[in-house]
Design a protein around this motif. Structure first.
Motif, mmCIF file in Angstrom:
data_model
loop_
_atom_site.group_PDB
_atom_site.id
_atom_site.type_symbol
_atom_site.label_atom_id
_atom_site.label_comp_id
_atom_site.label_asym_id
_atom_site.label_seq_id
_atom_site.Cartn_x
_atom_site.Cartn_y
_atom_site.Cartn_z
ATOM 1 N N HIS A 104 0.846 -1.198 0.000
ATOM 2 C CA HIS A 104 0.000 0.000 0.000
ATOM 3 C C HIS A 104 0.882 1.248 0.000
ATOM 4 O O HIS A 104 1.977 1.234 0.585
ATOM 5 C CB HIS A 104 -0.956 0.003 1.189
ATOM 6 N N ASP A 136 6.820 1.206 5.767
ATOM 7 C CA ASP A 136 5.392 0.865 5.784
ATOM 8 C C ASP A 136 4.623 1.868 4.959
ATOM 9 O O ASP A 136 4.156 2.853 5.514
ATOM 10 C CB ASP A 136 4.902 0.807 7.233
ATOM 11 N N ALA A 137 4.471 1.650 3.663
ATOM 12 C CA ALA A 137 4.983 0.562 2.840
ATOM 13 C C ALA A 137 5.466 1.130 1.495
ATOM 14 O O ALA A 137 5.365 0.453 0.486
ATOM 15 C CB ALA A 137 3.906 -0.481 2.627
ATOM 16 N N GLU A 170 -4.904 1.355 3.231
ATOM 17 C CA GLU A 170 -4.696 0.233 4.167
ATOM 18 C C GLU A 170 -4.638 0.738 5.599
ATOM 19 O O GLU A 170 -5.067 0.052 6.523
ATOM 20 C CB GLU A 170 -3.393 -0.510 3.827
ATOM 21 N N GLU A 171 -4.096 1.940 5.776
ATOM 22 C CA GLU A 171 -3.880 2.436 7.132
ATOM 23 C C GLU A 171 -5.145 2.946 7.805
ATOM 24 O O GLU A 171 -5.103 3.368 8.948
ATOM 25 C CB GLU A 171 -2.807 3.548 7.130
ATOM 26 N N ASP A 197 3.540 -5.907 2.447
ATOM 27 C CA ASP A 197 3.255 -5.080 3.612
ATOM 28 C C ASP A 197 3.569 -5.890 4.867
ATOM 29 O O ASP A 197 2.677 -6.398 5.540
ATOM 30 C CB ASP A 197 1.785 -4.646 3.598
HETATM 31 ZN ZN LIG Z 1 1.473 -1.287 6.222
#
Ligand SMILES: [Zn+2]
Length: 429
Positions: A104, A136-137, A170-171, A197
């Motif tokens: 991501h 990340d990421a 994603e976060e 990830d």
């Molecule tokens: Zn991540």
């Protein structure tokens, strides 16, 4: 038998291109994509698309439709803003099997005043690259881009059909770009799933699920001098705290069958993943001499794959109901928001074993296969597609400070990830 000669060609070329790889990481860092709000996703995809199109991939930008975004994301998290763009790149080489590589490109937010380095520049020092997203990421997005460019430059064709998904949100969840692409059926031609990830100190095959909860306690606001005429929602929350903390204790005794990461097991003696219940926010009150009208308590709940999500919800509601029964003046409502479901792939399946073997070959390290206390959009995707997932990426749990200040990644870990992707893709090992 490993193809040593093929591996050497790949490995030397990756090392030779270190500067180029770091430059791609820096380009990604410079576009701020913290969510919320999650702006600039379209700009990010525009930057990455040509990298794949130039090497023969069919690469496209896929935006989540506004109505879907509104219903499945923004109704839960109104701070989310902007177009929800994602990148999907495919290279069909006529192989029987396909692999999905995913990372991501959104990040968590930054408070630059706390950082010792500029968070969006990718400063290199101490053998590491520093900045929000390095571990990340965005470091992983760059590794995916560079791995396939290097194979192309060397004239080496992958031995799997390749799908690369570099996606958004994603976060924050609860419905990310990866999940949307899974629902569109865009991974139906994939057989294995390497999620980038992840860390470089573990191969993860499962994760806890998460939900967040908010309890709003209503009072009757009056002058504090005559507080006996009102209802103080903070003071009336003590039964609520007692019941929630009792639930926390009860939840904390449970264990998953999923093995915990080695570092966690060493530090805590807890060898398997566990669920947690947390109270993480509380706000209310305006001034010392006003009985407040409202008190809001919030937190999250991480649930293991063995727990039923509906039951998890019912448990929280039951704790609130017990508190109310103990104190008739406690006037409150509970709201539960979904984030991500849980998942647990078979650690003995050949695919995570394969990833472990390749990682051992590339790094010389024996990395353990385990579950994650955290949560990810991979869970939904695995449940939706039936793919077996193994995650291996960049970053170290006790070093890289993912989500924290001064996030960083070892340059050697980024180069190793490029080598791992190339080696998996070509079956050199
Ligand atoms: Zn991540």
């Amino acid at each position: 038998m490993p193809d040593q000669a093929l591996y050497e060609r790949i490995s030397q070329e990756v090392d030779r291109r270190e500067e180029e790889i770091l430059d791609v990481v820096r380009q990604l860092l410079r576009i701020p994509t913290a969510t919320p709000p999650g702006e600039n996703y379209d700009q990010m995809v525009a930057l990455m698309l040509p990298y794949f199109q130039q090497i023969g991939f069919t690469a496209e930008r896929i935006d989540m439709p506004e109505a879907v975004f509104e219903e499945r994301c923004r109704s839960y998290y109104p701070q989310m803003q902007g177009v929800r763009s994602n990148l999907l790149a495919k290279l069909h080489v006529g192989a029987e099997e396909g692999v999905l590589w995913y990372a991501h490109f959104d990040t968590v937010p930054v408070d630059p005043s706390l950082w010792s380095v500029p968070p969006y520049e990718g400063v290199v020092k101490e053998g590491k690259i520093w900045g929000r997203g390095t571990s990340d990421a965005k470091g992983e997005c760059a590794a995916a881009i560079c791995a396939f460019r290097i194979l192309h430059a060397l004239g080496i064709e992958p031995r799997y059909n390749v799908t690369v998904a570099l996606t958004s949100d994603e976060e924050i969840g609860p419905y990310s770009g990866l999940m949307y692409l899974a629902d569109l059926g865009r991974f139906d031609d994939c057989h294995y799933f390497h999620s980038l990830d992840g860390g470089s100190d573990r191969i993860s095959i499962g994760a806890n699920g998460t939900l967040t909860w908010t309890i709003t306690v209503r009072g009757k606001s009056v002058h504090s001098g005559s507080s006996f005429l009102g209802v103080n929602p903070i003071e009336h929350s003590h039964t609520l705290f007692a019941e929630l903390l009792a639930l926390k204790e009860q939840v904390g005794t449970r264990r998953s069958a999923m093995p915990a990461p080695a570092d966690l097991a060493q530090e805590t003696g807890i060898s398997t993943i566990r669920p947690v219940f947390n109270i993480t926010m509380a706000r209310g009150g305006l001034k010392h001499n006003i009985i407040p009208p409202e008190f809001v308590i919030e937190g999250d709940r991480r649930f293991i794959p063995e727990e039923d999500e509906e039951e998890v919800r019912r448990e929280i509601q039951a704790a609130v109901d017990r508190a109310r029964a103990r104190d008739p003046q406690l006037d409150c409502t509970l709201k539960i928001n979904p984030v991500y479901t849980s998942f647990f792939s078979d650690p003995h399946h050949p695919w995570p074993r394969k990833v472990q073997e390749v990682v051992r070959f590339v790094t010389g390290e024996e990395i353990n296969i385990c579950g994650s206390q955290g949560s990810t959009d991979v869970a939904y995707t695995v449940k939706k597609t039936g793919l077996v997932s193994a995650s291996f990426g960049v970053g170290r749990a006790r070093e890289s400070n993912g989500h924290g200040v001064d996030e960083n990644a070892r340059i050697s870990d980024i180069l190793n990830l490029v080598k791992v992707i190339c080696t998996l893709a070509t079956k050199a090992v």
